[in-house]
Design a protein around this motif. Sequence first.
Motif, mmCIF file in Angstrom:
data_model
loop_
_atom_site.group_PDB
_atom_site.id
_atom_site.type_symbol
_atom_site.label_atom_id
_atom_site.label_comp_id
_atom_site.label_asym_id
_atom_site.label_seq_id
_atom_site.Cartn_x
_atom_site.Cartn_y
_atom_site.Cartn_z
ATOM 1 N N ILE A 133 0.865 -1.197 0.000
ATOM 2 C CA ILE A 133 0.000 0.000 0.000
ATOM 3 C C ILE A 133 0.899 1.245 0.000
ATOM 4 C CG2 ILE A 133 -1.623 1.382 1.372
ATOM 5 C CD1 ILE A 133 -2.930 -1.291 2.262
ATOM 6 N N ALA A 134 1.935 1.211 0.841
ATOM 7 C CA ALA A 134 2.851 2.366 0.902
ATOM 8 C C ALA A 134 3.529 2.593 -0.451
ATOM 9 C CB ALA A 134 3.895 2.142 1.997
ATOM 10 N N LEU A 135 3.774 1.517 -1.172
ATOM 11 C CA LEU A 135 4.447 1.618 -2.477
ATOM 12 C C LEU A 135 3.473 1.901 -3.619
ATOM 13 C CD1 LEU A 135 6.877 -1.418 -2.032
ATOM 14 C CD2 LEU A 135 7.609 0.939 -2.447
ATOM 15 N N GLU A 136 2.190 2.047 -3.294
ATOM 16 C CA GLU A 136 1.139 2.292 -4.303
ATOM 17 C C GLU A 136 1.115 1.184 -5.357
ATOM 18 O OE1 GLU A 136 0.355 6.350 -5.566
ATOM 19 O OE2 GLU A 136 1.894 7.068 -4.178
ATOM 20 N N LEU A 180 11.580 5.151 2.466
ATOM 21 C CA LEU A 180 10.639 4.251 3.145
ATOM 22 C C LEU A 180 11.223 3.711 4.440
ATOM 23 C CD1 LEU A 180 9.974 3.261 -0.231
ATOM 24 C CD2 LEU A 180 8.080 2.518 1.201
ATOM 25 N N ALA A 181 10.345 3.535 5.412
ATOM 26 C CA ALA A 181 10.762 2.901 6.670
ATOM 27 C C ALA A 181 9.746 1.822 7.018
ATOM 28 C CB ALA A 181 10.825 3.943 7.780
ATOM 29 N N TYR A 182 10.253 0.703 7.519
ATOM 30 C CA TYR A 182 9.366 -0.424 7.857
ATOM 31 C C TYR A 182 9.698 -0.916 9.258
ATOM 32 C CZ TYR A 182 7.002 -4.960 7.347
ATOM 33 O OH TYR A 182 6.177 -6.048 7.517
ATOM 34 N N GLN A 183 8.666 -1.095 10.042
ATOM 35 C CA GLN A 183 8.825 -1.640 11.385
ATOM 36 C C GLN A 183 7.833 -2.771 11.549
ATOM 37 O OE1 GLN A 183 10.951 -0.809 13.989
ATOM 38 N NE2 GLN A 183 11.988 0.569 12.572
ATOM 39 N N ARG A 184 8.280 -3.822 12.212
ATOM 40 C CA ARG A 184 7.408 -4.985 12.365
ATOM 41 C C ARG A 184 7.706 -5.615 13.711
ATOM 42 N NH1 ARG A 184 8.203 -10.910 12.449
ATOM 43 N NH2 ARG A 184 6.973 -11.775 10.758
ATOM 44 N N VAL A 185 6.651 -6.013 14.393
ATOM 45 C CA VAL A 185 6.823 -6.658 15.702
ATOM 46 C C VAL A 185 6.262 -8.056 15.604
ATOM 47 C CG1 VAL A 185 6.218 -6.545 18.165
ATOM 48 C CG2 VAL A 185 6.558 -4.427 16.868
ATOM 49 N N LYS A 186 7.006 -9.032 16.096
ATOM 50 C CA LYS A 186 6.490 -10.395 15.987
ATOM 51 C C LYS A 186 5.661 -10.783 17.205
ATOM 52 C CE LYS A 186 10.774 -12.808 17.172
ATOM 53 N NZ LYS A 186 11.677 -13.834 16.674
ATOM 54 N N LYS A 187 4.807 -11.760 16.974
ATOM 55 C CA LYS A 187 3.833 -12.123 17.992
ATOM 56 C C LYS A 187 4.363 -13.217 18.915
ATOM 57 C CE LYS A 187 -1.104 -12.992 18.113
ATOM 58 N NZ LYS A 187 -2.286 -13.108 17.286
ATOM 59 N N PHE A 204 11.106 14.077 0.533
ATOM 60 C CA PHE A 204 11.552 15.282 1.245
ATOM 61 C C PHE A 204 11.595 16.448 0.278
ATOM 62 C CE2 PHE A 204 13.747 11.649 3.355
ATOM 63 C CZ PHE A 204 12.951 11.645 4.488
ATOM 64 N N ASN A 205 10.906 17.500 0.667
ATOM 65 C CA ASN A 205 10.864 18.677 -0.188
ATOM 66 C C ASN A 205 11.163 19.887 0.684
ATOM 67 O OD1 ASN A 205 10.413 20.490 -2.190
ATOM 68 N ND2 ASN A 205 8.194 20.174 -2.323
ATOM 69 N N ASP A 206 12.297 20.535 0.438
ATOM 70 C CA ASP A 206 12.688 21.690 1.272
ATOM 71 C C ASP A 206 12.746 21.316 2.742
ATOM 72 O OD1 ASP A 206 13.334 23.787 -0.251
ATOM 73 O OD2 ASP A 206 11.313 24.686 -0.302
ATOM 74 N N GLY A 207 13.227 20.126 3.036
ATOM 75 C CA GLY A 207 13.350 19.691 4.441
ATOM 76 C C GLY A 207 12.020 19.312 5.077
ATOM 77 N N CYS A 208 10.979 19.148 4.259
ATOM 78 C CA CYS A 208 9.660 18.794 4.814
ATOM 79 C C CYS A 208 9.201 17.440 4.276
ATOM 80 C CB CYS A 208 8.609 19.834 4.413
ATOM 81 S SG CYS A 208 8.914 21.450 5.098
ATOM 82 N N PHE A 209 8.398 16.738 5.080
ATOM 83 C CA PHE A 209 7.750 15.514 4.606
ATOM 84 C C PHE A 209 6.688 15.888 3.565
ATOM 85 C CE2 PHE A 209 9.044 14.343 8.928
ATOM 86 C CZ PHE A 209 9.537 13.062 8.753
ATOM 87 N N THR A 210 6.686 15.200 2.443
ATOM 88 C CA THR A 210 5.623 15.430 1.453
ATOM 89 C C THR A 210 5.172 14.098 0.873
ATOM 90 O OG1 THR A 210 7.339 15.841 -0.186
ATOM 91 C CG2 THR A 210 6.160 17.769 0.595
ATOM 92 N N ARG A 211 3.947 14.081 0.358
ATOM 93 C CA ARG A 211 3.370 12.877 -0.266
ATOM 94 C C ARG A 211 3.606 11.636 0.601
ATOM 95 N NH1 ARG A 211 6.375 12.678 -5.465
ATOM 96 N NH2 ARG A 211 5.250 10.743 -5.788
ATOM 97 N N THR A 212 3.320 11.800 1.886
ATOM 98 C CA THR A 212 3.561 10.702 2.827
ATOM 99 C C THR A 212 2.417 9.699 2.791
ATOM 100 O OG1 THR A 212 4.691 12.278 4.243
ATOM 101 C CG2 THR A 212 4.008 10.211 5.272
ATOM 102 N N ARG A 213 2.782 8.438 2.858
ATOM 103 C CA ARG A 213 1.795 7.364 2.980
ATOM 104 C C ARG A 213 2.167 6.531 4.189
ATOM 105 N NH1 ARG A 213 -1.252 4.049 -1.307
ATOM 106 N NH2 ARG A 213 -2.239 5.759 -2.348
ATOM 107 N N ALA A 214 1.264 6.427 5.125
ATOM 108 C CA ALA A 214 1.536 5.608 6.312
ATOM 109 C C ALA A 214 0.554 4.452 6.293
ATOM 110 C CB ALA A 214 1.342 6.447 7.565
ATOM 111 N N SER A 215 1.055 3.248 6.070
ATOM 112 C CA SER A 215 0.129 2.116 6.047
ATOM 113 C C SER A 215 0.439 1.187 7.203
ATOM 114 C CB SER A 215 0.160 1.403 4.699
ATOM 115 O OG SER A 215 1.475 1.098 4.358
ATOM 116 N N ILE A 216 -0.640 0.717 7.770
ATOM 117 C CA ILE A 216 -0.541 0.001 9.043
ATOM 118 C C ILE A 216 -1.194 -1.354 8.891
ATOM 119 C CG2 ILE A 216 -1.105 0.129 11.528
ATOM 120 C CD1 ILE A 216 0.414 2.646 10.495
ATOM 121 N N ASN A 217 -0.527 -2.380 9.388
ATOM 122 C CA ASN A 217 -1.207 -3.663 9.517
ATOM 123 C C ASN A 217 -1.378 -3.927 11.002
ATOM 124 O OD1 ASN A 217 -2.298 -6.124 9.392
ATOM 125 N ND2 ASN A 217 -0.702 -7.069 8.146
#
Length: 284
Positions: A133-136, A180-187, A204-217
């Motif tokens: 999802i994050a990668l569209e 991209l950053a990915y974090q995962r916790v095991k059960k 990153f645009n001018d030191g700012c986050f832009t077009r951010t996608r945060a997808s959560i499972n």
Amino acid sequence: MLLNPLTFHAPKTVEEAIELYSTLGEVRLLAGGTFLLNSLKLLKKRGIKTPQHVISLRKISVLQGVKVTGDTLTIGAMTVINDLFSSPHLTDNFAILRTVCRNISTNPIRNMATVGGNLTSRYTWTEMGAPLIALEAVMHFCGTNHTTESITVEDFFKNFAKTEKILTHITIRRDPAAALAYQRVKKLSDVDVPLLAVCIRTHFNDGCFTRTRASINCTTSFAKRDLVLEEFLNGKKTANGIAQEALAHLDTSIYDTRSDDYKKSMFRISIKKAIEDLTRRGQT
Ligand SMILES: Cc1cc2nc3c(=O)[nH]c(=O)nc-3n(C[C@H](O)[C@H](O)[C@H](O)COP(=O)(O)OP(=O)(O)OC[C@H]3O[C@@H](n4cnc5c(N)ncnc54)[C@H](O)[C@@H]3O)c2cc1C
């Protein structure tokens, strides 16, 4: 336990598979088999009728492998997790998939389980959904009468991962500017299944986050975007402290549903770590 008797079909082309799939009744598709065979045994154990036909997709060579054409990465639905992991094509934004694959279960499972099976098995906890999802990413299906259909991974999961078609491949556009950053916790420590997964993509645009996608499972429902977090991050400077601040801007309905205190805390830690990781990269 032995499976109930069934007729095993092993077509060599998608066309043949579609023909069988649309004409046979009581039929199931078989990819790596790591879920399906077990679930057929469970049905038998419970005295529930099992399908009479199983169509294996394993011999259909066009469904396997990873390739790049122009700026598009194509992953065949029958590509096993370990083959995706070792693909030389995982560069730029595609590289995050190597981290995702490495964390999935154990080597024997990664050698059998397919990317297509991971997406279509309708278990809410399988973890290809959030990064795709994050990668569209877009999923491509073939259905009765050989009609084709393409749907974003995001929409596929919004529609509860339902399909009556054969997933043939997944495509992702190259985006060298994405971070991209990915974090995962095991059960569990013995059988490795995820408790949660978080994938954030930004530019990153001018030191700012832009077009951010945060997808959560959150693993209790299908992977989805946290639009509240995205809105907060977009336009914000990649300054120290932004990760902590972001924790006050989450769509709590995603994290609170069927989560105990440990899980809620691990969500916050994972989101914070992912944003800190991106912040560091945005500052360099
Ligand atoms: C012990 C164990 C641990 C696991 N740990 C993890 C983990 O940590 N992280 C994780 O993400 N996953 C994990 N998994 C899941 C694994 O990654 C696979 O996703 C899963 O096992 C199904 O993949 P498969 O190829 O074996 O599919 P199968 O079992 O063959 O099929 C599963 C279902 O998907 C359907 N299907 C498969 N391919 C297609 C297609 N091309 N088109 C339409 N329908 C299709 C089948 O009809 C079937 O209903 C684990 C699985 C096991 C058994």
